[in-house]
Structures are given as structure tokens and as C-alpha cells.
Design an enzyme around this catalytic site. Structure first.
Site, PDB file in Angstrom:
ATOM      1  N   CYS A   1      -1.236  11.666 -16.116  1.00 30.58           N
ATOM      2  CA  CYS A   1      -1.782  12.755 -16.928  1.00 30.58           C
ATOM      3  C   CYS A   1      -3.299  12.635 -16.970  1.00 30.58           C
ATOM      4  O   CYS A   1      -3.830  11.620 -17.431  1.00 30.58           O
ATOM      5  CB  CYS A   1      -1.197  12.718 -18.333  1.00 30.58           C
ATOM      6  SG  CYS A   1      -1.891  14.019 -19.363  1.00 30.58           S
TER       7      CYS A   1
ATOM      8  N   LEU B   1       3.480  -3.554  14.732  1.00 29.23           N
ATOM      9  CA  LEU B   1       4.042  -3.015  15.980  1.00 29.23           C
ATOM     10  C   LEU B   1       3.120  -3.315  17.164  1.00 29.23           C
ATOM     11  O   LEU B   1       3.556  -3.809  18.197  1.00 29.23           O
ATOM     12  CB  LEU B   1       4.242  -1.502  15.822  1.00 29.23           C
ATOM     13  CG  LEU B   1       4.977  -0.780  16.942  1.00 29.23           C
ATOM     14  CD1 LEU B   1       6.369  -1.371  17.164  1.00 29.23           C
ATOM     15  CD2 LEU B   1       5.095   0.714  16.633  1.00 29.23           C
TER      16      LEU B   1
ATOM     17  N   SER C   1      -2.526  -0.926   9.301  1.00 28.59           N
ATOM     18  CA  SER C   1      -3.503  -0.747  10.370  1.00 28.59           C
ATOM     19  C   SER C   1      -4.770  -1.559  10.144  1.00 28.59           C
ATOM     20  O   SER C   1      -5.589  -1.693  11.039  1.00 28.59           O
ATOM     21  CB  SER C   1      -3.872   0.733  10.488  1.00 28.59           C
ATOM     22  OG  SER C   1      -4.412   1.173   9.260  1.00 28.59           O
TER      23      SER C   1
ATOM     24  N   CYS D   1      -4.389  12.554 -20.989  1.00 19.84           N
ATOM     25  CA  CYS D   1      -4.227  11.404 -21.894  1.00 19.84           C
ATOM     26  C   CYS D   1      -4.071  10.079 -21.162  1.00 19.84           C
ATOM     27  O   CYS D   1      -4.017   9.027 -21.806  1.00 19.84           O
ATOM     28  CB  CYS D   1      -3.054  11.635 -22.839  1.00 19.84           C
ATOM     29  SG  CYS D   1      -1.430  11.410 -22.079  1.00 19.84           S
TER      30      CYS D   1
ATOM     31  N   GLN E   1       0.844  -1.197   0.000  1.00 18.21           N
ATOM     32  CA  GLN E   1       0.000   0.000   0.000  1.00 18.21           C
ATOM     33  C   GLN E   1       0.876   1.243   0.000  1.00 18.21           C
ATOM     34  O   GLN E   1       0.385   2.355  -0.107  1.00 18.21           O
ATOM     35  CB  GLN E   1      -0.883   0.020   1.256  1.00 18.21           C
ATOM     36  CG  GLN E   1      -1.831  -1.150   1.360  1.00 18.21           C
ATOM     37  CD  GLN E   1      -2.487  -1.194   2.733  1.00 18.21           C
ATOM     38  OE1 GLN E   1      -3.505  -0.570   2.970  1.00 18.21           O
ATOM     39  NE2 GLN E   1      -1.900  -1.928   3.641  1.00 18.21           N
TER      40      GLN E   1
ATOM     41  N   HIS F   1      -1.591   1.246  -4.324  1.00 18.03           N
ATOM     42  CA  HIS F   1      -2.037   2.628  -4.127  1.00 18.03           C
ATOM     43  C   HIS F   1      -1.195   3.642  -4.906  1.00 18.03           C
ATOM     44  O   HIS F   1      -1.173   4.817  -4.567  1.00 18.03           O
ATOM     45  CB  HIS F   1      -2.028   2.979  -2.633  1.00 18.03           C
ATOM     46  CG  HIS F   1      -3.105   2.274  -1.860  1.00 18.03           C
ATOM     47  ND1 HIS F   1      -3.098   2.152  -0.493  1.00 18.03           N
ATOM     48  CD2 HIS F   1      -4.234   1.649  -2.283  1.00 18.03           C
ATOM     49  CE1 HIS F   1      -4.176   1.476  -0.105  1.00 18.03           C
ATOM     50  NE2 HIS F   1      -4.880   1.157  -1.169  1.00 18.03           N
TER      51      HIS F   1
ATOM     52  N   CYS G   1       2.887  17.306 -19.867  1.00 17.88           N
ATOM     53  CA  CYS G   1       2.926  15.848 -20.002  1.00 17.88           C
ATOM     54  C   CYS G   1       3.906  15.481 -21.107  1.00 17.88           C
ATOM     55  O   CYS G   1       3.839  16.049 -22.196  1.00 17.88           O
ATOM     56  CB  CYS G   1       1.532  15.337 -20.342  1.00 17.88           C
ATOM     57  SG  CYS G   1       1.483  13.615 -20.875  1.00 17.88           S
TER      58      CYS G   1
ATOM     59  N   ASP H   1       6.034   4.836  -1.341  1.00 20.33           N
ATOM     60  CA  ASP H   1       7.487   5.042  -1.434  1.00 20.33           C
ATOM     61  C   ASP H   1       8.101   3.937  -2.292  1.00 20.33           C
ATOM     62  O   ASP H   1       7.410   2.998  -2.701  1.00 20.33           O
ATOM     63  CB  ASP H   1       8.112   5.097  -0.028  1.00 20.33           C
ATOM     64  CG  ASP H   1       7.996   3.776   0.730  1.00 20.33           C
ATOM     65  OD1 ASP H   1       8.384   2.728   0.168  1.00 20.33           O
ATOM     66  OD2 ASP H   1       7.523   3.782   1.890  1.00 20.33           O
TER      67      ASP H   1
ATOM     68  N   CYS I   1       1.437  14.095 -24.215  1.00 23.57           N
ATOM     69  CA  CYS I   1       0.461  14.914 -24.952  1.00 23.57           C
ATOM     70  C   CYS I   1       0.712  16.420 -24.801  1.00 23.57           C
ATOM     71  O   CYS I   1       0.082  17.223 -25.487  1.00 23.57           O
ATOM     72  CB  CYS I   1      -0.959  14.570 -24.510  1.00 23.57           C
ATOM     73  SG  CYS I   1      -1.388  15.206 -22.879  1.00 23.57           S
TER      74      CYS I   1
HETATM   75  P1  NAD Z   1      -1.226   3.228   8.619  1.00 24.09           P
HETATM   76  O1  NAD Z   1      -0.348   4.399   8.823  1.00 24.09           O
HETATM   77  O2  NAD Z   1      -2.692   3.373   8.672  1.00 24.09           O
HETATM   78  O3  NAD Z   1      -0.825   2.098   9.674  1.00 24.09           O
HETATM   79  C1  NAD Z   1       0.501   1.783   9.926  1.00 24.09           C
HETATM   80  C2  NAD Z   1       0.552   0.560  10.817  1.00 24.09           C
HETATM   81  O4  NAD Z   1       1.908   0.236  10.995  1.00 24.09           O
HETATM   82  C3  NAD Z   1      -0.067   0.758  12.218  1.00 24.09           C
HETATM   83  O5  NAD Z   1      -0.884  -0.350  12.523  1.00 24.09           O
HETATM   84  C4  NAD Z   1       1.170   0.800  13.135  1.00 24.09           C
HETATM   85  O6  NAD Z   1       0.909   0.194  14.397  1.00 24.09           O
HETATM   86  C5  NAD Z   1       2.153  -0.030  12.353  1.00 24.09           C
HETATM   87  N1  NAD Z   1       3.559   0.316  12.609  1.00 24.09           N
HETATM   88  C6  NAD Z   1       4.103   1.514  12.897  1.00 24.09           C
HETATM   89  N2  NAD Z   1       5.428   1.400  13.044  1.00 24.09           N
HETATM   90  C7  NAD Z   1       5.730   0.095  12.832  1.00 24.09           C
HETATM   91  C8  NAD Z   1       6.944  -0.652  12.833  1.00 24.09           C
HETATM   92  N3  NAD Z   1       8.132  -0.082  13.092  1.00 24.09           N
HETATM   93  N4  NAD Z   1       6.888  -1.979  12.561  1.00 24.09           N
HETATM   94  C9  NAD Z   1       5.700  -2.579  12.304  1.00 24.09           C
HETATM   95  N5  NAD Z   1       4.539  -1.928  12.285  1.00 24.09           N
HETATM   96  C10 NAD Z   1       4.550  -0.609  12.538  1.00 24.09           C
HETATM   97  O7  NAD Z   1      -0.743   2.614   7.263  1.00 24.09           O
HETATM   98  P2  NAD Z   1      -1.480   1.757   6.210  1.00 24.09           P
HETATM   99  O8  NAD Z   1      -2.322   0.714   6.834  1.00 24.09           O
HETATM  100  O9  NAD Z   1      -0.433   1.367   5.240  1.00 24.09           O
HETATM  101  O10 NAD Z   1      -2.436   2.867   5.562  1.00 24.09           O
HETATM  102  C11 NAD Z   1      -2.599   2.838   4.295  1.00 24.09           C
HETATM  103  C12 NAD Z   1      -2.323   4.159   3.558  1.00 24.09           C
HETATM  104  O11 NAD Z   1      -1.250   4.972   3.988  1.00 24.09           O
HETATM  105  C13 NAD Z   1      -1.951   3.779   2.176  1.00 24.09           C
HETATM  106  O12 NAD Z   1      -2.944   4.234   1.323  1.00 24.09           O
HETATM  107  C14 NAD Z   1      -0.613   4.442   1.850  1.00 24.09           C
HETATM  108  O13 NAD Z   1      -0.611   4.883   0.527  1.00 24.09           O
HETATM  109  C15 NAD Z   1      -0.528   5.535   2.845  1.00 24.09           C
HETATM  110  N6  NAD Z   1       0.835   5.904   3.302  1.00 24.09           N
HETATM  111  C16 NAD Z   1       1.954   5.395   2.722  1.00 24.09           C
HETATM  112  C17 NAD Z   1       3.225   5.699   3.232  1.00 24.09           C
HETATM  113  C18 NAD Z   1       4.449   5.124   2.565  1.00 24.09           C
HETATM  114  O14 NAD Z   1       4.443   4.924   1.361  1.00 24.09           O
HETATM  115  N7  NAD Z   1       5.535   4.833   3.311  1.00 24.09           N
HETATM  116  C19 NAD Z   1       3.339   6.518   4.345  1.00 24.09           C
HETATM  117  C20 NAD Z   1       2.175   7.030   4.923  1.00 24.09           C
HETATM  118  C21 NAD Z   1       0.929   6.716   4.381  1.00 24.09           C
HETATM  119 ZN    ZN Z   2      -0.790  13.541 -21.334  1.00 27.34          ZN
END
Ligand code: NAD
Ligand code: ZN
Length: 231
Positions: free
Chosen positions: A116, A201, A176, A119, A90, A108, A135, A93, A138
Site C-alpha cells: 500500500c 546453465l 545472470s 500506509c 531474487q 526483490h 487496502c 515467484d 487503510c
Molecule cells: P536473469 O533472467 O537475468 O538470468 C537468469 C540466469 O539463469 C541466466 O544466467 C541463465 O543462463 C540462467 N538459466 C536459465 N535457465 C536455466 C536453468 N534451467 N538452469 C540454470 N540456470 C538457468 O535472472 P536473474 O539474474 O534472477 O535476474 C534478476 C531479476 O529477474 C530479479 O529481479 C527477479 O525479480 C526477476 N525475475 C524473476 C522471475 C521469477 O521470479 N521466477 C522471473 C523473471 C525475472
Molecule cells: Zn493502506
């Protein structure tokens, strides 16, 4: 019995120890913003500059972080696992790919991709979008972050659901369990007859749904689990 086909779902928690803040940190905000203000199509219509600047900052911050022990262990599992394996993240990064994972889908979207709205092309993107660049296909100045916002359809759902239907082990790491459809994967996996494991965690909203839960930092718990799988 040792599993053969594995599906792994990761969330923001897997990148937390790299220094990427999670979504609903203790304050329920994402980097100081209400989720509705930066992660919905409505927010983008209302205040495109704020949303573009938010993701520009997230994209730029990727240059300051590196994969942690959890990303590296998952890449090792991918390289050495002979059966089917799919890592569904999800996260937006790029730490799984920098860690070396190959069988990986971003459900995600990705910070380092633009989309874009004229297009439909989704070019790789490392710079800013807030200055409305054209873009590359286009020429329209209508690029947005290639991020799946709330209310939008996640990517690769057919492929993911097929893999879940075939897996005999489903593992959820650092998520989460609050964001659908990903939060429903555990139930789909169980219906397909898979064993299910949560690594997080703390106990999450979904913990009672899993056959087994291991609690602790991903950077410690994931390498331990991967050693068991490959041992
Ligand atoms: P969330 O932030 O809702 O939940 C994170 C979970 O990770 C929590 O349950 C927390 O207890 C747990 N956690 C925190 N630190 C931890 C560790 N060191 N080890 C293990 N678990 C740990 O995240 P989610 O459920 O991924 O929410 C989804 C949305 O958040 C996605 O749509 C995503 O795109 C977006 N998001 C992405 C990033 C990223 O790409 N790194 C960062 C923030 C949000
Ligand atoms: Zn385009």
C-alpha cells in the site's frame, strides 16, 4: 573441509524448468516487455494500468507451475543441514516455499504480496490489482505489486549481509550476475573467507569471480550438488 554456514542465492534460472520464463531470455525481454517499461517506478507512474496488468498476469500464471527438482533439492538441504543456511532469492515467484524451503528471504519482493503506497502495509495478495481494490488496512485504493523495481532498495539487506559475513560457502544458482546488489554478494563472501560456487546453465558475467563453476540445468546440477553436501 566441510562448510558449516551456507548462503545460497537463486535467480530466475532456478524456476526456468518449472516453465517460468527468465528475465533476459534470449531476446533480452521479460515476457515480451522491455524491463524499463514494467520494472521501474517511472513506468508505474507513466502507465500504472499496464504495469498492474503485467504483474497480475505473472501472479495468475503461478497457478500453472510447480516446483522443480532444484527447488525440492534446496528444500531438502534446508531441512537436513545442521549448520546455518540462508536461501536468498531474487525470484518473485513462490516456488521455493512451495518446494518446502523455510530459511528463505525474497530480496526483490513477492508476486503474491501487495504494497500500500498510502500506509505501507504489505498484505498477502493472490487476486488482481489492476481493478484498484482497497487496502485491507487503510482503505485507500493505492495498492501496487510488492516488487522491488530497478532503482528501489532490495529487502532484508542487513540480514543478508550478516549471513554472508558468517558463511563459509556461498552458492549462486541460475542468476545472470547482472543485477546489483545481488551480483556483488560473491565478492563479499570471498572477502569473508568463504568458498564460492556458481551453478548456471551457461557461464555468466560473474563466472570468473567464483572458485568453482558448474554449468548445466539447475534441475540436474542442484540435486547432484545437494547429494554431495548431505552425503
Ligand atoms: P536473469 O533472467 O537475468 O538470468 C537468469 C540466469 O539463469 C541466466 O544466467 C541463465 O543462463 C540462467 N538459466 C536459465 N535457465 C536455466 C536453468 N534451467 N538452469 C540454470 N540456470 C538457468 O535472472 P536473474 O539474474 O534472477 O535476474 C534478476 C531479476 O529477474 C530479479 O529481479 C527477479 O525479480 C526477476 N525475475 C524473476 C522471475 C521469477 O521470479 N521466477 C522471473 C523473471 C525475472
Ligand atoms: Zn493502506
Amino acid at each position: 573441509m566441510k562448510p558449516r554456514n551456507i548462503v545460497i542465492l537463486t535467480g530466475a534460472g532456478v524456476s526456468a524448468e518449472s516453465g517460468v520464463p527468465t528475465f533476459r531470455g534470449p531476446d533480452g525481454l521479460w515476457e515480451g516487455h522491455h524491463i524499463e517499461a514494467v520494472a521501474t517506478p517511472q513506468a508505474f507512474r507513466r502507465d500504472p494500468l499496464l504495469v498492474q496488468r503485467f504483474y497480475d498476469a505473472r501472479r495468475a500464471a503461478l497457478g500453472k507451475v510447480v516446483p522443480n527438482a532444484a527447488h525440492l533439492a534446496l528444500a531438502r538441504l534446508d531441512a537436513e543441514w545442521r549448520g546455518e543456511l540462508l536461501l536468498v532469492t531474487q525470484n518473485v515467484d513462490d516456488l521455493h516455499e512451495r518446494g518446502g524451503s523455510q530459511r528463505l528471504l525474497h530480496m526483490h519482493g513477492e508476486l503474491q504480496r501487495a504494497l500500500c503506497t498510502a500506509c505501507g502495509t504489505a498484505p498477502a495478495w493472490t487476486g488482481a490489482l489492476s481493478d484498484d481494490p482497497p487496502c485491507p488496512r487503510c482503505g485507500a485504493a493505492r495498492l501496487r505489486p510488492d516488487i522491488v523495481w530497478f532503482g528501489e532498495m532490495p529487502y532484508h539487506m542487513d540480514e543478508i549481509e550478516m549471513a554472508i559475513g558468517r558463511c563459509d560457502l556461498f552458492v549462486s544458482i541460475g542468476t545472470s550476475g547482472a543485477v546489483y546488489p545481488a551480483a556483488g554478494f560473491v565478492t563479499q563472501a570471498q572477502r569473508a573467507g568463504a568458498r564460492t560456487l556458481e551453478i548456471n546453465l551457461d557461464p555468466s558475467a560473474g563466472t570468473p569471480l567464483f572458485d568453482e563453476a558448474r554449468h548445466g540445468p539447475a534441475g540436474t546440477q542442484v540435486p547432484k550438488w545437494v547429494d554431495e553436501m548431505l552425503g
